[in-house]
Scaffold this motif. Structure first.
Motif, PDB file in Angstrom:
ATOM      1  N   CYS A  42       0.246  34.178  -8.106  1.00 33.29           N
ATOM      2  CA  CYS A  42      -0.283  33.276  -6.834  1.00 33.29           C
ATOM      3  C   CYS A  42      -1.328  33.665  -6.552  1.00 33.29           C
ATOM      4  CB  CYS A  42       0.908  33.401  -5.869  1.00 33.29           C
ATOM      5  SG  CYS A  42       0.539  32.556  -4.348  1.00 33.29           S
ATOM      6  N   GLU A  43      -2.313  32.538  -6.508  1.00 33.39           N
ATOM      7  CA  GLU A  43      -3.498  32.897  -5.979  1.00 33.39           C
ATOM      8  C   GLU A  43      -3.709  33.393  -4.520  1.00 33.39           C
ATOM      9  OE1 GLU A  43      -6.635  32.583  -7.334  1.00 33.39           O
ATOM     10  OE2 GLU A  43      -7.926  32.693  -5.309  1.00 33.39           O
ATOM     11  N   SER A  44      -2.751  32.842  -3.743  1.00 29.14           N
ATOM     12  CA  SER A  44      -2.668  33.359  -2.417  1.00 29.14           C
ATOM     13  C   SER A  44      -2.389  34.861  -2.035  1.00 29.14           C
ATOM     14  CB  SER A  44      -1.903  32.430  -1.440  1.00 29.14           C
ATOM     15  OG  SER A  44      -2.550  31.039  -1.551  1.00 29.14           O
ATOM     16  N   ARG A  99      -0.668  36.772  -4.695  1.00 28.43           N
ATOM     17  CA  ARG A  99      -0.540  37.779  -6.015  1.00 28.43           C
ATOM     18  C   ARG A  99       0.905  37.934  -6.300  1.00 28.43           C
ATOM     19  NH1 ARG A  99      -5.215  36.229  -5.866  1.00 28.43           N
ATOM     20  NH2 ARG A  99      -7.205  37.447  -6.262  1.00 28.43           N
ATOM     21  N   THR A 131      -3.711  33.042 -10.420  1.00 25.37           N
ATOM     22  CA  THR A 131      -4.622  33.920 -10.945  1.00 25.37           C
ATOM     23  C   THR A 131      -3.738  34.543 -12.280  1.00 25.37           C
ATOM     24  OG1 THR A 131      -3.955  35.459  -9.694  1.00 25.37           O
ATOM     25  CG2 THR A 131      -5.663  34.454  -9.079  1.00 25.37           C
ATOM     26  N   ARG A 145      -9.454  34.862 -11.655  1.00 24.99           N
ATOM     27  CA  ARG A 145      -9.178  33.362 -11.011  1.00 24.99           C
ATOM     28  C   ARG A 145      -9.240  32.493 -12.181  1.00 24.99           C
ATOM     29  NH1 ARG A 145     -10.103  28.850  -8.551  1.00 24.99           N
ATOM     30  NH2 ARG A 145      -8.874  28.619  -6.537  1.00 24.99           N
TER      31      ARG A 145
END
Length: 184
Positions: free
Chosen positions: A31-33, A35, A120, A131
């Protein structure tokens, strides 16, 4: 043990290095937010540049499926209905779980389509996360990964054919030895 070494040698001489292909392809998606781990490249199905997304056949328990059924009005998946995929830890919307799709997107149905911008990646053997680019042109990730999967499939088919031929030869030799023992 000797058999596996010779098999690896055969693979390398035929233009494929299985270990190198597998090492390059092993990617963990996060998750980008927050991890948290969402899935990995062993469940890779395809990438969709028009949707700015890629699809996995399975995800981790860190991904939950929303209850509300949404209908798409986007030109790329018009007529589709889907549930939102949510990161369990940070509650960020990370993708879609398609329930109905137009015919050309049937392969999305029942799988997990993640937004490139919300994910990511960590490539095993590298020391860090990167990213995923928004335009889906992150080289070893999206479209090249599909090519690598094809190479692995080709390699497995080729190895299966070789193994089948070896088994046939061994069976034929075994039958000839048994026939010669019987005739003695």
């Amino acid at each position: 043990m000797a058999e596996s070494a010779s098999s690896t040698r055969e693979v390398e001489t035929s233009g494929f290095n299985l270990e190198a292909v597998l090492a390059e392809s092993m990617i963990v998606f996060q998750c980008e937010s927050c991890r948290s781990i969402l899935g990995d490249s062993t469940k890779w199905l395809a990438a969709y540049e028009a949707l700015e997304a890629f699809t996995l056949s399975a995800v981790t328990n860190n991904v939950s499926c929303g209850e509300v059924l949404h209908h798409s009005d986007s030109v790329h998946d018009a007529g589709s209905s889907y549930h939102l995929l949510i990161c369990q830890l940070c509650k960020t919307e990370i993708g879609r779980y398609y329930v109905t799709t137009p015919r050309q997107l049937d392969h999305l149905r029942g799988n997990f389509t993640l937004y490139v911008a919300m994910v990511t990646r960590y490539q095993l053997g590298n020391a860090g996360t990167k990213r995923i680019s928004k335009d889906c042109n992150d080289p070893p990730l999206l479209f090249e990964l599909a090519d690598r999967c094809f190479k692995i499939q080709h390699l497995v088919v080729m190895l299966n054919a070789r193994l089948t031929n070896v088994e046939k030869c061994l069976t034929a030799d075994g039958d000839e030895e048994e026939d010669s023992k019987i005739s003695r």
